[in-house]
Scaffold this motif. Structure first.
Motif, PDB file in Angstrom:
ATOM      1  N   GLU A  39       0.827  -1.205   0.000  1.00 47.44           N
ATOM      2  CA  GLU A  39       0.000   0.000   0.000  1.00 47.44           C
ATOM      3  C   GLU A  39       0.864   1.258   0.000  1.00 47.44           C
ATOM      4  OE1 GLU A  39      -2.871  -0.180   3.145  1.00 47.44           O
ATOM      5  OE2 GLU A  39      -3.746  -2.038   2.380  1.00 47.44           O
ATOM      6  N   SER A  40       1.970   1.231   0.735  1.00 47.90           N
ATOM      7  CA  SER A  40       2.884   2.377   0.764  1.00 47.90           C
ATOM      8  C   SER A  40       3.504   2.602  -0.611  1.00 47.90           C
ATOM      9  CB  SER A  40       3.997   2.149   1.789  1.00 47.90           C
ATOM     10  OG  SER A  40       3.476   2.062   3.076  1.00 47.90           O
ATOM     11  N   ALA A  41       3.859   1.509  -1.277  1.00 49.96           N
ATOM     12  CA  ALA A  41       4.466   1.614  -2.607  1.00 49.96           C
ATOM     13  C   ALA A  41       3.487   2.212  -3.612  1.00 49.96           C
ATOM     14  CB  ALA A  41       4.949   0.246  -3.080  1.00 49.96           C
ATOM     15  N   PHE A  42       2.253   1.735  -3.610  1.00 49.47           N
ATOM     16  CA  PHE A  42       1.260   2.275  -4.536  1.00 49.47           C
ATOM     17  C   PHE A  42       0.959   3.739  -4.246  1.00 49.47           C
ATOM     18  CE2 PHE A  42       0.094  -2.154  -5.616  1.00 49.47           C
ATOM     19  CZ  PHE A  42       0.174  -2.021  -6.998  1.00 49.47           C
ATOM     20  N   SER A  43       0.911   4.108  -2.981  1.00 47.79           N
ATOM     21  CA  SER A  43       0.656   5.496  -2.621  1.00 47.79           C
ATOM     22  C   SER A  43       1.797   6.393  -3.101  1.00 47.79           C
ATOM     23  CB  SER A  43       0.485   5.605  -1.109  1.00 47.79           C
ATOM     24  OG  SER A  43       0.302   6.934  -0.724  1.00 47.79           O
ATOM     25  N   ALA A  44       3.039   5.950  -2.872  1.00 45.76           N
ATOM     26  CA  ALA A  44       4.199   6.731  -3.308  1.00 45.76           C
ATOM     27  C   ALA A  44       4.241   6.824  -4.832  1.00 45.76           C
ATOM     28  CB  ALA A  44       5.486   6.095  -2.779  1.00 45.76           C
ATOM     29  N   MET A  45       3.962   5.727  -5.505  1.00 46.41           N
ATOM     30  CA  MET A  45       4.000   5.719  -6.962  1.00 46.41           C
ATOM     31  C   MET A  45       2.909   6.628  -7.539  1.00 46.41           C
ATOM     32  SD  MET A  45       4.232   2.549  -9.636  1.00 46.41           S
ATOM     33  CE  MET A  45       2.702   1.803  -9.149  1.00 46.41           C
ATOM     34  N   LYS A  46       1.757   6.629  -6.908  1.00 43.92           N
ATOM     35  CA  LYS A  46       0.655   7.466  -7.385  1.00 43.92           C
ATOM     36  C   LYS A  46       1.046   8.943  -7.343  1.00 43.92           C
ATOM     37  CE  LYS A  46      -4.202   8.509  -6.587  1.00 43.92           C
ATOM     38  NZ  LYS A  46      -5.361   8.284  -5.743  1.00 43.92           N
ATOM     39  N   SER A  47       1.717   9.350  -6.281  1.00 44.31           N
ATOM     40  CA  SER A  47       2.121  10.756  -6.190  1.00 44.31           C
ATOM     41  C   SER A  47       3.266  11.072  -7.152  1.00 44.31           C
ATOM     42  CB  SER A  47       2.506  11.129  -4.761  1.00 44.31           C
ATOM     43  OG  SER A  47       3.684  10.469  -4.377  1.00 44.31           O
ATOM     44  N   MET A  48       4.104  10.084  -7.452  1.00 48.19           N
ATOM     45  CA  MET A  48       5.215  10.303  -8.386  1.00 48.19           C
ATOM     46  C   MET A  48       4.755  10.318  -9.843  1.00 48.19           C
ATOM     47  SD  MET A  48       8.143   7.929  -6.774  1.00 48.19           S
ATOM     48  CE  MET A  48       8.309   7.880  -5.009  1.00 48.19           C
ATOM     49  N   LYS A  49       3.739   9.541 -10.159  1.00 54.18           N
ATOM     50  CA  LYS A  49       3.266   9.445 -11.541  1.00 54.18           C
ATOM     51  C   LYS A  49       1.909  10.138 -11.687  1.00 54.18           C
ATOM     52  CE  LYS A  49       4.098   6.448 -14.441  1.00 54.18           C
ATOM     53  NZ  LYS A  49       4.640   5.610 -15.448  1.00 54.18           N
ATOM     54  N   SER A  50       1.882  11.394 -11.333  1.00 55.34           N
ATOM     55  CA  SER A  50       0.647  12.160 -11.470  1.00 55.34           C
ATOM     56  C   SER A  50       0.491  12.607 -12.924  1.00 55.34           C
ATOM     57  CB  SER A  50       0.693  13.371 -10.543  1.00 55.34           C
ATOM     58  OG  SER A  50       1.729  14.238 -10.952  1.00 55.34           O
ATOM     59  N   LYS A  51      -0.624  13.227 -13.228  1.00 55.07           N
ATOM     60  CA  LYS A  51      -0.859  13.722 -14.585  1.00 55.07           C
ATOM     61  C   LYS A  51       0.224  14.714 -14.994  1.00 55.07           C
ATOM     62  CE  LYS A  51      -5.836  13.099 -14.687  1.00 55.07           C
ATOM     63  NZ  LYS A  51      -7.145  13.752 -14.765  1.00 55.07           N
ATOM     64  N   GLU A  52       0.702  15.500 -14.039  1.00 56.47           N
ATOM     65  CA  GLU A  52       1.715  16.506 -14.337  1.00 56.47           C
ATOM     66  C   GLU A  52       3.097  15.888 -14.536  1.00 56.47           C
ATOM     67  OE1 GLU A  52      -0.295  16.758 -11.535  1.00 56.47           O
ATOM     68  OE2 GLU A  52      -1.753  18.010 -12.561  1.00 56.47           O
ATOM     69  N   ARG A  53       3.322  14.702 -13.953  1.00 52.14           N
ATOM     70  CA  ARG A  53       4.644  14.085 -14.012  1.00 52.14           C
ATOM     71  C   ARG A  53       4.557  12.677 -14.597  1.00 52.14           C
ATOM     72  NH1 ARG A  53       6.684  14.591  -8.039  1.00 52.14           N
ATOM     73  NH2 ARG A  53       8.231  13.203  -8.880  1.00 52.14           N
ATOM     74  N   ASN A  54       3.855  12.512 -15.688  1.00 53.82           N
ATOM     75  CA  ASN A  54       3.639  11.179 -16.232  1.00 53.82           C
ATOM     76  C   ASN A  54       4.761  10.699 -17.144  1.00 53.82           C
ATOM     77  OD1 ASN A  54       3.182  12.721 -18.458  1.00 53.82           O
ATOM     78  ND2 ASN A  54       1.130  11.941 -18.881  1.00 53.82           N
ATOM     79  N   SER A  55       5.784  11.524 -17.381  1.00 55.15           N
ATOM     80  CA  SER A  55       6.850  11.119 -18.298  1.00 55.15           C
ATOM     81  C   SER A  55       8.050  10.502 -17.582  1.00 55.15           C
ATOM     82  CB  SER A  55       7.311  12.315 -19.131  1.00 55.15           C
ATOM     83  OG  SER A  55       7.850  13.305 -18.279  1.00 55.15           O
TER      84      SER A  55
END
Length: 89
Positions: A39-55
């Motif tokens: 759950e921590s990994a998915f939460s961290a990944m979600k914030s890292m791969k936002s719409k603004e930072r999807n590249s």
């Protein structure tokens, strides 16, 4: 009151006398640790791969996740003070 950590308690149960109980306890403990980390990994990944930072590429995402999920405390001030600066010519 016992000061023995629960993980050590289950690991120290004699396997020949309490094989099933020991196995159950160790599986139960590992299940909760794994769920929390997942759950921590998915939460961290979600914030890292936002719409603004999807590249962000896979290599950088893995490095960022490693940093976000580690329990090791890093003394960044100490590391920075030990780095040599590059001299301009």
């Amino acid at each position: 009151k016992s000061t023995l950590p629960i993980t050590e308690f289950w690991a120290l149960l004699p396997e020949n006398n309490y094989q099933n109980l020991r196995r159950f306890g160790l599986h139960l403990l590992s299940m909760f640790g794994s769920t929390y980390l997942c759950e921590s990994a998915f939460s961290a990944m979600k914030s890292m791969k936002s719409k603004e930072r999807n590249s962000i590429n896979q290599e950088n995402l893995e490095a960022c996740l490693r940093l976000a999920l580690t329990s090791i405390e890093i003394d960044t001030k100490e590391l920075a003070s030990n780095m040599q600066t590059h001299q301009s010519h």
